[in-house]
Write an enzyme that holds these catalytic residues in place. Structure first.
Site, PDB file in Angstrom:
ATOM      1  N   ARG A 178      38.662  37.426  41.907  1.00 12.80           N
ATOM      2  CA  ARG A 178      38.262  37.010  43.256  1.00 12.80           C
ATOM      3  C   ARG A 178      37.479  38.130  43.947  1.00 12.80           C
ATOM      4  O   ARG A 178      36.472  37.871  44.616  1.00 12.80           O
ATOM      5  CB  ARG A 178      39.487  36.626  44.085  1.00 12.80           C
ATOM      6  CG  ARG A 178      40.177  35.350  43.624  1.00 12.80           C
ATOM      7  CD  ARG A 178      41.334  34.993  44.538  1.00 12.80           C
ATOM      8  NE  ARG A 178      40.878  34.602  45.867  1.00 12.80           N
ATOM      9  CZ  ARG A 178      41.678  34.519  46.937  1.00 12.80           C
ATOM     10  NH1 ARG A 178      42.957  34.845  46.821  1.00 12.80           N
ATOM     11  NH2 ARG A 178      41.201  34.142  48.097  1.00 12.80           N
ATOM     12  N   CYS A 238      42.916  41.066  52.391  1.00 12.48           N
ATOM     13  CA  CYS A 238      43.108  40.155  51.246  1.00 12.48           C
ATOM     14  C   CYS A 238      42.337  38.882  51.563  1.00 12.48           C
ATOM     15  O   CYS A 238      41.220  38.953  52.069  1.00 12.48           O
ATOM     16  CB  CYS A 238      44.598  39.896  51.017  1.00 12.48           C
ATOM     17  SG  CYS A 238      45.463  39.278  52.487  1.00 12.48           S
TER      18      CYS A 238
END
Length: 282
Positions: A178, A238
């Site tokens: 990611r 995040c």
């Protein structure tokens, strides 16, 4: 108070009157699963706080997928759960400390230090033969007056100012694919904030799902620790401000309480079309 405590530590203090145990189990994509798991079985005396209903604000155009709650609203919710300024708090989940760490950070942001996360989680507690129940205790509301610590929080303007600033280290806590932009299962754009390094939050855990010891954590977070030791600032993010919290907690445990959380994180960053995006490794 050690921010990580063992099952044995909690068992020995299970019925102490100044202790509130908080069940933080939650599954992305199955928002009802955490509450259902709590209703089926939980640690005796535990109250349940939901990541999206209790520990996040409603989603708006900006702020990310789990927006930071209003401090007074959050303090009132904690008070209804029996958490006061003098209360000791132990949080647990079954997601490797992911959601419990979010509660830990939120309480610290509101000025409450006497909070920790139970190592391993509920499944290990139950598998170890420790007591569980489906009964809910009667909660006596407490008085909680927040004393906000804004220095623990970073917003989108702080991140914009950090771009290209050698005095600030950005730390992306998502999985490597990611971070690199190879896939993005949750957000509408892939990649990372330019200049950020990658330290996947699950690497604070060992192969058995326990938190690593201090030496192992120092090795895992070595670039961040080096930056902090040099007097640089570290901002951790995040996808939505949840899975960054275990990295923040680990750094706090190692003696770096000044680390900031970008609460809106990637999902907030990409809500501004003018914000730059990087892919690949840095």
């Amino acid at each position: 108070m050690n921010p990580i405590v063992s099952k044995q530590w909690l068992l020995a203090r299970l019925y102490e009157p100044d202790l509130v145990i908080v069940d933080c189990r939650f599954e992305l994509g199955r928002p009802e699963a955490g509450r259902a798991a709590y209703d089926a079985a939980h640690i005796p005396g535990a109250v349940y706080l939901d990541l999206e209903q209790d520990l996040s604000a409603p989603i708006t155009a900006h702020g990310g997928r789990h927006p930071l709650p209003d401090p007074d609203t959050l303090a009132a919710r904690f008070a209804r759960a029996g958490i006061g300024n003098a209360t000791r708090v132990v949080a647990y989940d079954d997601q490797g400390g992911l959601n419990a760490s979010r509660l830990w950070w939120l309480l610290r942001w509101l000025g409450h230090d006497d909070v920790c996360v139970m190592d391993e989680g509920f499944a290990a507690w139950q598998a170890g033969g420790y007591p569980v129940t489906a009964e809910r205790r009667t909660v006596v509301p407490a008085a909680f007056t927040p004393s906000l610590r804004p220095h623990l929080l970073a917003g989108v303007e702080d991140i914009r100012r950090a771009l290209g600033d050698p005095g600030v280290l950005l730390v992306d806590s998502r999985a490597a694919d990611r971070y690199a932009g190879l896939q993005e299962p949750l957000d509408v754009k892939a990649g990372h904030i330019p200049g950020a390094i990658n330290r996947f939050w699950k690497q604070v855990l060992d192969d058995n799902g326990s938190w690593k010891n201090d030496g192992e954590l120092r090795e895992q977070l070595a670039p961040v620790i080096a930056a902090l030791d040099e007097g640089r600032e570290a901002i951790v993010y995040c996808g939505s401000g949840v899975s960054a919290c275990p990295n923040v907690l680990a750094l706090h445990r190692l003696g770096y309480p000044q680390v900031k959380l970008y609460a809106g994180s990637w999902s907030d960053w990409i809500s501004y079309p003018e914000n730059p995006i990087a892919t690949g490794k840095e």
